[in-house]
Design a protein around this motif. Structure first.
Motif, PDB file in Angstrom:
ATOM      1  N   ILE A 165       0.844  -1.205   0.000  1.00 46.27           N
ATOM      2  CA  ILE A 165       0.000   0.000   0.000  1.00 46.27           C
ATOM      3  C   ILE A 165       0.873   1.245   0.000  1.00 46.27           C
ATOM      4  O   ILE A 165       0.636   2.194  -0.758  1.00 46.27           O
ATOM      5  CB  ILE A 165      -0.976  -0.010   1.196  1.00 46.27           C
ATOM      6  N   TYR A 166       1.912   1.249   0.842  1.00 40.73           N
ATOM      7  CA  TYR A 166       2.820   2.392   0.876  1.00 40.73           C
ATOM      8  C   TYR A 166       3.582   2.550  -0.444  1.00 40.73           C
ATOM      9  O   TYR A 166       3.919   3.659  -0.833  1.00 40.73           O
ATOM     10  CB  TYR A 166       3.787   2.285   2.045  1.00 40.73           C
ATOM     11  N   LYS A 167       3.839   1.455  -1.126  1.00 39.96           N
ATOM     12  CA  LYS A 167       4.479   1.531  -2.448  1.00 39.96           C
ATOM     13  C   LYS A 167       3.526   2.164  -3.460  1.00 39.96           C
ATOM     14  O   LYS A 167       3.931   2.988  -4.273  1.00 39.96           O
ATOM     15  CB  LYS A 167       4.901   0.126  -2.898  1.00 39.96           C
ATOM     16  N   ALA A 168       2.264   1.789  -3.374  1.00 41.17           N
ATOM     17  CA  ALA A 168       1.254   2.320  -4.308  1.00 41.17           C
ATOM     18  C   ALA A 168       0.887   3.767  -4.005  1.00 41.17           C
ATOM     19  O   ALA A 168       0.510   4.519  -4.902  1.00 41.17           O
ATOM     20  CB  ALA A 168       0.000   1.445  -4.269  1.00 41.17           C
TER      21      ALA A 168
ATOM     22  N   ALA B 223       1.429   8.663   1.355  1.00 44.56           N
ATOM     23  CA  ALA B 223       1.057   8.166   2.682  1.00 44.56           C
ATOM     24  C   ALA B 223       2.276   7.626   3.430  1.00 44.56           C
ATOM     25  O   ALA B 223       2.351   7.716   4.652  1.00 44.56           O
ATOM     26  CB  ALA B 223      -0.002   7.066   2.564  1.00 44.56           C
ATOM     27  N   ALA B 224       3.231   7.092   2.689  1.00 42.00           N
ATOM     28  CA  ALA B 224       4.426   6.504   3.307  1.00 42.00           C
ATOM     29  C   ALA B 224       5.368   7.554   3.877  1.00 42.00           C
ATOM     30  O   ALA B 224       6.203   7.238   4.728  1.00 42.00           O
ATOM     31  CB  ALA B 224       5.167   5.653   2.282  1.00 42.00           C
ATOM     32  N   LYS B 225       5.239   8.797   3.447  1.00 44.66           N
ATOM     33  CA  LYS B 225       6.162   9.861   3.854  1.00 44.66           C
ATOM     34  C   LYS B 225       5.706  10.624   5.090  1.00 44.66           C
ATOM     35  O   LYS B 225       6.357  11.570   5.503  1.00 44.66           O
ATOM     36  CB  LYS B 225       6.352  10.839   2.700  1.00 44.66           C
ATOM     37  N   THR B 226       4.618  10.215   5.691  1.00 46.54           N
ATOM     38  CA  THR B 226       4.042  10.976   6.805  1.00 46.54           C
ATOM     39  C   THR B 226       4.586  10.529   8.159  1.00 46.54           C
ATOM     40  O   THR B 226       5.128   9.423   8.307  1.00 46.54           O
ATOM     41  CB  THR B 226       2.514  10.809   6.830  1.00 46.54           C
ATOM     42  N   GLY B 227       4.399  11.375   9.127  1.00 49.42           N
ATOM     43  CA  GLY B 227       4.720  11.015  10.500  1.00 49.42           C
ATOM     44  C   GLY B 227       3.857   9.867  11.003  1.00 49.42           C
ATOM     45  O   GLY B 227       4.314   9.037  11.794  1.00 49.42           O
ATOM     46  N   LEU B 228       2.607   9.811  10.538  1.00 57.19           N
ATOM     47  CA  LEU B 228       1.724   8.707  10.927  1.00 57.19           C
ATOM     48  C   LEU B 228       2.302   7.372  10.479  1.00 57.19           C
ATOM     49  O   LEU B 228       2.234   6.384  11.211  1.00 57.19           O
ATOM     50  CB  LEU B 228       0.324   8.899  10.328  1.00 57.19           C
ATOM     51  N   ALA B 229       2.875   7.337   9.279  1.00 62.02           N
ATOM     52  CA  ALA B 229       3.483   6.099   8.778  1.00 62.02           C
ATOM     53  C   ALA B 229       4.655   5.680   9.659  1.00 62.02           C
ATOM     54  O   ALA B 229       4.811   4.498   9.989  1.00 62.02           O
ATOM     55  CB  ALA B 229       3.935   6.281   7.341  1.00 62.02           C
ATOM     56  N   LYS B 230       5.464   6.638  10.056  1.00 62.86           N
ATOM     57  CA  LYS B 230       6.617   6.331  10.919  1.00 62.86           C
ATOM     58  C   LYS B 230       6.146   5.824  12.288  1.00 62.86           C
ATOM     59  O   LYS B 230       6.677   4.841  12.806  1.00 62.86           O
ATOM     60  CB  LYS B 230       7.504   7.557  11.063  1.00 62.86           C
ATOM     61  N   TRP B 231       5.169   6.506  12.870  1.00 64.65           N
ATOM     62  CA  TRP B 231       4.645   6.074  14.168  1.00 64.65           C
ATOM     63  C   TRP B 231       4.052   4.673  14.064  1.00 64.65           C
ATOM     64  O   TRP B 231       4.270   3.828  14.925  1.00 64.65           O
ATOM     65  CB  TRP B 231       3.596   7.058  14.686  1.00 64.65           C
ATOM     66  N   HIS B 232       3.280   4.449  12.994  1.00 62.21           N
ATOM     67  CA  HIS B 232       2.691   3.125  12.809  1.00 62.21           C
ATOM     68  C   HIS B 232       3.782   2.068  12.694  1.00 62.21           C
ATOM     69  O   HIS B 232       3.719   1.019  13.336  1.00 62.21           O
ATOM     70  CB  HIS B 232       1.788   3.075  11.573  1.00 62.21           C
TER      71      HIS B 232
ATOM     72  N   ASN C 117      -3.975   7.393   8.554  1.00 57.77           N
ATOM     73  CA  ASN C 117      -3.065   7.846   7.508  1.00 57.77           C
ATOM     74  C   ASN C 117      -3.659   7.580   6.121  1.00 57.77           C
ATOM     75  O   ASN C 117      -3.631   8.454   5.247  1.00 57.77           O
ATOM     76  CB  ASN C 117      -1.717   7.134   7.651  1.00 57.77           C
ATOM     77  N   LEU C 118      -4.209   6.401   5.924  1.00 56.71           N
ATOM     78  CA  LEU C 118      -4.805   6.079   4.623  1.00 56.71           C
ATOM     79  C   LEU C 118      -6.002   6.980   4.321  1.00 56.71           C
ATOM     80  O   LEU C 118      -6.156   7.455   3.196  1.00 56.71           O
ATOM     81  CB  LEU C 118      -5.234   4.617   4.565  1.00 56.71           C
ATOM     82  N   CYS C 119      -6.827   7.207   5.339  1.00 54.80           N
ATOM     83  CA  CYS C 119      -7.989   8.078   5.133  1.00 54.80           C
ATOM     84  C   CYS C 119      -7.565   9.489   4.733  1.00 54.80           C
ATOM     85  O   CYS C 119      -8.254  10.142   3.946  1.00 54.80           O
ATOM     86  CB  CYS C 119      -8.850   8.127   6.400  1.00 54.80           C
ATOM     87  N   GLN C 120      -6.451   9.951   5.246  1.00 55.57           N
ATOM     88  CA  GLN C 120      -5.990  11.296   4.940  1.00 55.57           C
ATOM     89  C   GLN C 120      -5.228  11.409   3.626  1.00 55.57           C
ATOM     90  O   GLN C 120      -5.264  12.453   2.987  1.00 55.57           O
ATOM     91  CB  GLN C 120      -5.094  11.808   6.072  1.00 55.57           C
ATOM     92  N   HIS C 121      -4.511  10.379   3.212  1.00 58.88           N
ATOM     93  CA  HIS C 121      -3.572  10.532   2.104  1.00 58.88           C
ATOM     94  C   HIS C 121      -3.813   9.655   0.885  1.00 58.88           C
ATOM     95  O   HIS C 121      -3.102   9.796  -0.101  1.00 58.88           O
ATOM     96  CB  HIS C 121      -2.143  10.285   2.610  1.00 58.88           C
ATOM     97  N   VAL C 122      -4.771   8.755   0.939  1.00 57.75           N
ATOM     98  CA  VAL C 122      -5.042   7.901  -0.219  1.00 57.75           C
ATOM     99  C   VAL C 122      -6.289   8.406  -0.914  1.00 57.75           C
ATOM    100  O   VAL C 122      -7.380   8.391  -0.349  1.00 57.75           O
ATOM    101  CB  VAL C 122      -5.181   6.431   0.209  1.00 57.75           C
ATOM    102  N   ARG C 123      -6.079   8.886  -2.107  1.00 57.84           N
ATOM    103  CA  ARG C 123      -7.168   9.425  -2.933  1.00 57.84           C
ATOM    104  C   ARG C 123      -7.234   8.651  -4.247  1.00 57.84           C
ATOM    105  O   ARG C 123      -6.248   8.105  -4.714  1.00 57.84           O
ATOM    106  CB  ARG C 123      -6.943  10.893  -3.242  1.00 57.84           C
ATOM    107  N   GLU C 124      -8.401   8.683  -4.884  1.00 61.16           N
ATOM    108  CA  GLU C 124      -8.546   8.013  -6.176  1.00 61.16           C
ATOM    109  C   GLU C 124      -7.844   8.783  -7.273  1.00 61.16           C
ATOM    110  O   GLU C 124      -7.655   9.952  -7.235  1.00 61.16           O
ATOM    111  CB  GLU C 124     -10.030   7.867  -6.524  1.00 61.16           C
TER     112      GLU C 124
END
Length: 122
Positions: free
Chosen positions: A52-55, A59-68, A115-122
């Motif tokens: 998912i982070y590759k796609a 989303a992978a560059k956020t602080g939420l991703a690091k915390w997760h 994080n996904l809700c905030q940064h993954v868009r169609e």
């Protein structure tokens, strides 16, 4: 972050499969829940998260991703290590570590979903 998740997922896979082989050889299946969680939460979930982070690199560059990532990879070993020790020693006192690890892992997954809700868009 994607590559990091995929690499650590492979480590969990090796650990889980090794545990499964040892359980099969010794016919001691008391650790099946540890084996299952390492496969599902460690290998499968983290590999999917890596993809998912590759796609969705934003989303992978956020602080939420690091915390997760850090909550996932600190709390999963705590949770499963304590569960293993509880089963191995028959000492219920290890349940505290299992609960703490589970809660931390759950918080990490909530951060991932947020994080996904905030940064993954169609």
């Amino acid at each position: 972050m994607a590559a990091r998740c995929l690499r650590i997922a492979a480590v969990y896979f090796v650990i889980a499969i090794t545990l499964g082989i040892v359980m099969g050889i010794t016919k001691a299946f008391a650790y099946a829940s540890v084996h299952a969680h390492l496969n599902l939460v460690g290998w499968v979930s983290l590999a999917i998260i890596g993809l998912i982070y590759k796609a969705y690199p934003q989303a992978a560059k956020t602080g939420l991703a690091k915390w997760h990532f850090w909550l996932h990879n600190l709390c999963l070993p705590i949770m499963q290590g304590c569960l293993f020790l509880m089963l191995f020693t028959q000492m219920e006192s290890f349940v505290v570590g299992t609960i703490i690890g589970s809660l931390g892992l759950g918080v990490g997954i909530i951060l991932f979903a947020w994080n996904l809700c905030q940064h993954v868009r169609e």
